[in-house]
Design an enzyme around this catalytic site. Structure first.
Site, mmCIF file in Angstrom:
data_model
loop_
_atom_site.group_PDB
_atom_site.id
_atom_site.type_symbol
_atom_site.label_atom_id
_atom_site.label_comp_id
_atom_site.label_asym_id
_atom_site.label_seq_id
_atom_site.Cartn_x
_atom_site.Cartn_y
_atom_site.Cartn_z
ATOM 1 N N ARG A 83 -16.993 0.596 3.303
ATOM 2 C CA ARG A 83 -18.010 -0.469 3.394
ATOM 3 C C ARG A 83 -17.673 -1.433 4.527
ATOM 4 O O ARG A 83 -18.554 -1.881 5.263
ATOM 5 C CB ARG A 83 -18.129 -1.198 2.063
ATOM 6 C CG ARG A 83 -19.285 -2.192 2.053
ATOM 7 C CD ARG A 83 -19.545 -2.736 0.673
ATOM 8 N NE ARG A 83 -18.424 -3.543 0.184
ATOM 9 C CZ ARG A 83 -18.281 -3.951 -1.081
ATOM 10 N NH1 ARG A 83 -19.185 -3.634 -1.978
ATOM 11 N NH2 ARG A 83 -17.256 -4.679 -1.447
ATOM 12 N N LYS A 185 -21.248 -6.922 4.354
ATOM 13 C CA LYS A 185 -20.507 -8.060 3.809
ATOM 14 C C LYS A 185 -20.053 -8.904 5.001
ATOM 15 O O LYS A 185 -18.906 -8.834 5.429
ATOM 16 C CB LYS A 185 -19.325 -7.553 2.973
ATOM 17 C CG LYS A 185 -19.166 -8.313 1.662
ATOM 18 C CD LYS A 185 -18.176 -7.631 0.732
ATOM 19 C CE LYS A 185 -17.745 -8.521 -0.399
ATOM 20 N NZ LYS A 185 -18.743 -8.708 -1.469
ATOM 21 N N GLU A 221 -30.435 -9.691 -5.882
ATOM 22 C CA GLU A 221 -29.031 -10.012 -6.151
ATOM 23 C C GLU A 221 -28.935 -11.180 -7.128
ATOM 24 O O GLU A 221 -29.842 -12.009 -7.217
ATOM 25 C CB GLU A 221 -28.324 -10.449 -4.860
ATOM 26 C CG GLU A 221 -28.224 -9.386 -3.803
ATOM 27 C CD GLU A 221 -26.864 -8.691 -3.775
ATOM 28 O OE1 GLU A 221 -26.012 -8.938 -4.651
ATOM 29 O OE2 GLU A 221 -26.678 -7.882 -2.854
HETATM 30 C C1 LIG Z 1 -19.239 -8.346 -2.698
HETATM 31 C C2 LIG Z 1 -20.631 -8.505 -3.226
HETATM 32 C C3 LIG Z 1 -21.086 -7.829 -4.369
HETATM 33 C C4 LIG Z 1 -20.174 -7.024 -5.263
HETATM 34 O O1 LIG Z 1 -19.631 -5.894 -4.674
HETATM 35 P P1 LIG Z 1 -18.380 -5.183 -5.347
HETATM 36 O O2 LIG Z 1 -18.032 -4.093 -4.416
HETATM 37 O O3 LIG Z 1 -18.808 -4.690 -6.675
HETATM 38 O O4 LIG Z 1 -17.314 -6.218 -5.473
HETATM 39 C C5 LIG Z 1 -22.434 -7.952 -4.711
HETATM 40 N N1 LIG Z 1 -23.285 -8.728 -4.004
HETATM 41 C C6 LIG Z 1 -22.864 -9.419 -2.911
HETATM 42 C C7 LIG Z 1 -23.847 -10.258 -2.174
HETATM 43 C C8 LIG Z 1 -21.523 -9.333 -2.494
HETATM 44 O O5 LIG Z 1 -21.122 -10.026 -1.443
#
Ligand SMILES: *Cc1c(COP(=O)(O)O)cnc(C)c1O
Length: 340
Positions: A83, A185, A221
Site C-alpha cells: 500500500r 495514505k 469512511e
Molecule cells: C489507515 C486508514 C484506514 C485503516 O486501514 P488499516 O490498513 O486497516 O489500518 C482506513 N481509513 C483511512 C482514511 C485510513 O487512513
C-alpha cells in the site's frame, strides 16, 4: 544488558511515547542508502522540503503484538509495504521494496522490544512508517531527495471497557475528491479532516462519517477507518469506491466473515438513506480494530443499529477472530502472521 521498561500497561492510550530506536534511510541520486537505526527522534530537513509545502508525504500504520509464548507477531506487513508503494507512486515518490520494508520493520520492533505491551494487557506496539520529500526546492515538482523512517510506540487497548458502541455524525465536508488521493495514505488527506472531526466531537460524536464526494449519497469512511455493516440475512457489506483508503483490516474481515463465519461478504454501495438493511455496523482499521457503531446522525435523522450500548453477536465474533489471529491465539490464514 537490556533495560527493562516499566510502563503502566493497563492505562496506555494512543499517545506519542519516545522509544529508543527508529529506522532512517535517505534517497538521493536515484537510490536508497543502507538505512540505519538511530536514537535521535528529530529530523533535520531543508526549509524547502516538498513535504512541508506541497504535502509530498505518505505514511503507514500497523502493529506488533506480543503472543502468549512471548514471541512477536506482525499482522500482514507485506500488505502495508504494497500500500505504501501505491501511495508513493501516486505522489511521484520512490518506493521501498517489500522485503526491505518488512526487514526494517522487524529491526525497529526488535530494537524496541521491551516497549511491546505484555500479552493479555490488550496493548500493542504501534508502528509508523513514513516517507517525506526533502531538499532545497521551491517549485511545485517532486523532490530529488527523500527520507524514509519507521518509529514505534506502545499503545493501549482501544476499548478499555470492552467493545462499546459509539455514535458518528455524517459530515457535510468531503475527505477526498472523486479522482483525487483518497485511496492513498498521504498526509494531505488528513489535514482537511481535522475540522470535520472536531465539529463532530463538539456535538459528542466520536468522529465524522464521509459520504462519496461525487453524489453525497453513499458512505465512504468513518473518520480514519472503513465502514462495514451486517445485513438481516447475514451478509457482510462494505463500501466499494475509488476514493476510500483500502483498509487492510477491512480486507481481512471480508475474508474472515466468509471463510470463518460463513457469511456472504462483498463490497458494494452503501446508501446513507438505506441503513435499515443493517442489523449491526462497525468501523475498522489498525488503530480502531473494530469499533461497533451505535448510531449515525444524518441531517435530522438518528439511525441506530444493534444497540447504543451493546455490541451485536456477529461483530463480537469478528472481533474475537481478528484479535485472536493477531495475538496468536487463533490459527491465522496462510501468510498473515510474520514472526519478528
Ligand atoms: C489507515 C486508514 C484506514 C485503516 O486501514 P488499516 O490498513 O486497516 O489500518 C482506513 N481509513 C483511512 C482514511 C485510513 O487512513
Amino acid at each position: 544488558m537490556k533495560k527493562s521498561i516499566e510502563l503502566d500497561w493497563a492505562n496506555l492510550g494512543f499517545n506519542y511515547i519516545k522509544t529508543d530506536y527508529r529506522y532512517i534511510s535517505y534517497w538521493g541520486k536515484g537510490e536508497w542508502d543502507g538505512g540505519t537505526l538511530t536514537e535521535d527522534n528529530t529530523v533535520h530537513i531543508s526549509e524547502g522540503s516538498t513535504a512541508l509545502h506541497y504535502g509530498q508525504t505518505v505514511f503507514e500504520g500497523m502493529k506488533a503484538y506480543r503472543a502468549k509464548d512471548g514471541s512477536i507477531n506482525l499482522f500482514r506487513p507485506e500488505e502495508n509495504a504494497k500500500r505504501m508503494q501505491r501511495s508513493c507512486r501516486r505522489l511521484l515518490m520512490p518506493v521501498i521494496l517489500t522485503d526491505v520494508f518488512v526487514e526494517a520493520i522487524k529491526k525497529v520492533v526488535k530494537a524496541n522490544e521491551e516497549y511491546i505491551p505484555p500479552y493479555g494487557t490488550g496493548g500493542s506496539l504501534y508502528i509508523r512508517p513514513y516517507m517525506i520529500g526533502i531538499g532545497d526546492n521551491i517549485g511545485v515538482k517532486p523532490a530529488e531527495g527523500y527520507l524514509f523512517s519507521i518509529f514505534c510506540m506502545p499503545v493501549g487497548a482501544y476499548f478499555k471497557e470492552g467493545l462499546v458502541p459509539t455514535n458518528f455524525l455524517v459530515s457535510e465536508y468531503d475527505r477526498a475528491a472523486g479522482n483525487g488521493t483518497g485511496a492513498a495514505k498521504v498526509g494531505g488527506n488528513y489535514g482537511g479532516s481535522l475540522l470535520p472531526g472536531s465539529l463532530a466531537r463538539e456535538r459528542n460524536f466520536s468522529d465524522a462519517i464521509y459520504l462519496d464526494p461525487i453524489t453525497h449519497t453513499k458512505i465512504e469512511e468513518v473518520g480514519a477507518a472503513n465502514f462495514f455493516g451486517i445485513t438481516k440475512d447475514n451478509q457482510f457489506i462494505t463500501p466499494l469506491s475509488p476514493s476510500i483508503l483500502p483498509s487492510i483490516t477491512k480486507y481481512s474481515l471480508l475474508y474472515l466473515a466468509e471463510k470463518r463465519l460463513g457469511l456472504e461478504a462483498r463490497e458494494e454501495d452503501v446508501f446513507v438513506n438505506q441503513l435499515d438493511r443493517f442489523t449491526e455496523a462497525g468501523a475498522c482499521g489498525t488503530a480502531a480494530v473494530i469499533t461497533p457503531i451505535g448510531g449515525i446522525q444524518y441531517k435530522d435523522d438518528f439511525h441506530t443499529f444493534y444497540s447504543e450500548t451493546e455490541t451485536g453477536p456477529i461483530i463480537k465474533k469478528l472481533y474475537n477472530e481478528l484479535t485472536g489471529i493477531q495475538y496468536g491465539d487463533v490459527i491465522a490464514p496462510e501468510g498473515w502472521i510474520i514472526k519478528v
